[in-house]
Structure formats: structure tokens, C-alpha cells
Enzyme design. Structure first.
Site, PDB file in Angstrom:
ATOM      1  N   GLY A  83       0.760  -1.239   0.000  1.00 25.36           N
ATOM      2  CA  GLY A  83       0.000   0.000   0.000  1.00 25.36           C
ATOM      3  C   GLY A  83       0.793   1.292   0.000  1.00 25.36           C
ATOM      4  N   ASP A  84       2.108   1.244   0.279  1.00 27.31           N
ATOM      5  CA  ASP A  84       2.885   2.489   0.324  1.00 27.31           C
ATOM      6  C   ASP A  84       4.332   2.217  -0.070  1.00 27.31           C
ATOM      7  OD1 ASP A  84       3.547   5.119   0.656  1.00 27.31           O
ATOM      8  OD2 ASP A  84       3.350   5.160   2.820  1.00 27.31           O
ATOM      9  N   VAL A  85       4.489   1.599  -1.246  1.00 25.15           N
ATOM     10  CA  VAL A  85       5.836   1.229  -1.709  1.00 25.15           C
ATOM     11  C   VAL A  85       6.446   2.402  -2.471  1.00 25.15           C
ATOM     12  CG1 VAL A  85       7.204  -0.370  -3.084  1.00 25.15           C
ATOM     13  CG2 VAL A  85       5.209  -1.208  -1.833  1.00 25.15           C
TER      14      VAL A  85
END
Length: 299
Positions: A203-205
Site C-alpha cells: 500500500g505504500d511502496v
């Protein structure tokens, strides 16, 4: 020591880590905590080194996500202690310098993660395909994750409309731009698949959330998990410039990237991080990014 010369906050944090882990603290040093929270490296009297994080958002949510990902094989820091305003994690040595070898390793890790299917905390079938066992956070903002059978409904209601409404409330989204987003939201069933395979997303790469060394990923940090369409993760990687061709070529080899992603769906999925960044940074370049993608999509 804090930038104004007052070391009391660090001393207080040191004492909290000592009490949480039951061992003395030898030293504390500031680390880059990203956009949300404060992170320090703590050397303990028993020889271990840990990372301690404080912040105004409930950190037990981050701990839940890290443990959820660890149980499914993604390299993330081990959680040693958690409560709402203190998280103590394994300290993972590495940096955010991304080489082609790191990109290829990240692609393999995420392709495997995206093969994880939803199941409840008790291992039973969930009430829907898309969502998560609990609401989570993306940065400081709540990310609602009620189980939903329709991907179009989940993405429209729980991502696009949710963050657009918050941006409108903050006065950051002009009425004409809000109307264009509403028009696209009404047509999502013609732009997105309604029943893609449900994939577990980090979700937050982006680069600062990747710790790497010797051509491999050591840990992925600061997740914003849920089960959704895997292309959301790919669109975010592209949005943040996290990785380049080596990542996408390897991911395509490992899992496949369906036709039409680059032409249309990538831009649709990037509307959400643009809204999130507009909320957090309040910079017009993110509104400009929204207008650019909407124009490219014909709205």
C-alpha cells in the site's frame, strides 16, 4: 538531542523504551521518520539495537499491519512492543538506494504478496473479497476497509470518493475539479474490472519505505495494507518513481501485467495518491496532477 538543544523528549522516549522492553538504554539517535511520526535508533544495554517510533496516529494499527505482512512472508521489521503512541521494532540496517537488482527483488516479493488471498483473522472466509480485517491508515488519514464483493464499489466508495470528500472539506478541491472526479467515479464500471483477483497490497511502496543492501530488499516499512486489485500497487510504484523498468519487467515475468494498465487504469488508480498528497502537502502540483490525469482519461 532535539534541534533546539532540548534533549528532554529523547530522554523521555528512552525511558519509555526501557520500561517497555525491561532493559537499559545505552544511546538514542534520531532517524528519518518520513512524513508522519518520530523515529529513533536505540542501542540497548543487552546489546540489541531497535527502532522506536512515536506519533499522533494510533501506532498499534501499524503494528497489526506489519505482523499481518510478516505472517505472509514479506520482509518487514519484527514488532517488539506496541501501543497507541509507541512502537518498538527490529532495527533493520540498510538504505534506500535502489539498484536494478533491488528492483528485481522487490518485484518478486510483491508478486508473491499479491498472490495472498483474503481470509479472516480466524482463517475463515471473509465477508467480501476486497477490504481488510480492520480499518488502517495511509499516512495520518484513516483508510476504511469494510469487506466488499465489488471492486468498483470498494475503490469508488472507500478510496476515490472518500479522499475526494476530505479534500473538499479542507477547501483543497475546486468545484470544477470535484465535478470531474464525480463524473469519472460514475463511470468506474467501464474503466475498471469489477472482479479482479483480490491481492494483498503493501500500500505504500516508495523508495524511502524500502531498506536494501547487497542488491536485495531487507525490509519494507510503513504499510497501508488492504486486499485490492494488484494494479493499485503498480500504479503507486509508478506514481512515486519508486522503481523503474527492471521492476516492471520482472513483475510481468512473475505475475503478469494485463493489457490496458498503462493506457488507462494506471491513471485511474493514481487519482487516489494524488488526493492523499493534496490533503497532506496542500500543494497545487497535486491538483494539477489530478487535472492532467482526468484530461488524459477524457474527463
Amino acid at each position: 538531542m532535539s534541534s533546539d538543544g532540548d534533549d528532554r523528549p529523547l530522554r523521555a522516549l528512552s525511558e519509555r523504551v526501557r520500561d517497555a522492553l525491561g532493559t537499559g538504554v545505552e544511546s538514542v539517535a534520531e532517524l528519518d521518520g518520513g512524513e508522519v511520526g518520530r523515529v529513533v535508533r536505540v542501542t540497548l544495554a543487552d546489546g540489541r539495537t531497535v527502532a522506536a517510533k512515536t506519533g499522533e496516529t494510533p501506532l498499534d494499527v501499524e503494528a497489526f499491519m506489519l505482523e499481518f505482512l510478516a505472517d505472509r512472508g514479506l520482509p518487514v521489521p519484527e514488532v517488539f512492543h506496541r501501543d497507541d503512541d509507541l512502537l518498538v521494532l527490529e532495527y533493520v540496517a540498510g538504505d534506500s538506494e535502489i539498484s536494478p537488482a533491488v528492483e528485481r527483488d522487490a518485484a518478486g516479493l510483491l508478486a508473491a504478496l499479491h498472490g495472498e488471498h483474503p481470509r479472516g483473522e480466524d482463517g475463515r472466509k471473509t465477508e467480501g473479497k476486497f477490504g481488510f480485517p480492520r480499518d488502517t491508515l495511509t499516512g495520518p488519514y484513516r483508510q476504511p476497509n469494510p469487506w466488499t464483493d465489488s471492486w468498483v464499489a470498494f475503490f469508488r466508495d472507500r478510496r476515490l470518493d472518500h479522499f475526494a470528500a476530505k479534500a473538499r472539506e479542507e477547501g483543497l478541491l475546486s468545484p470544477p475539479l470535484a465535478e470531474r472526479l464525480d463524473a469519472l467515479a460514475g463511470d468506474l464500471d467501464s474503466l475498471l474490472p469489477d472482479d479482479p483477483p483480490a491481492a494483498l497490497l503493501h500500500g505504500d511502496v516508495w523508495a524511502n519505505n524500502v531498506l536494501a543492501a547487497d542488491g536485495a530488499v531487507r525490509a519494507l516499512l510503513d504499510p497501508a495494507c488492504y486486499f485490492g486489485h494488484a494494479e493499485v500497487e503498480l500504479a503507486y510504484v509508478d506514481f512515486g518513481g519508486s522503481f523503474g523498468d527492471a521492476f516492471f519487467e520482472t513483475y510481468d515475468d512473475e505475475r503478469g501485467i494485463e493489457a490496458g494498465f498503462r493506457d488507462e487504469r494506471c491513471a485511474v488508480y493514481q487519482l487516489v495518491p494524488l488526493l492523499e498528497h493534496l490533503l497532506y502537502f496542500e500543494e497545487d502540483r497535486y491538483a494539477a496532477g489530478l487535472r492532467e490525469r482526468l484530461t488524459g482519461l477524457g474527463y
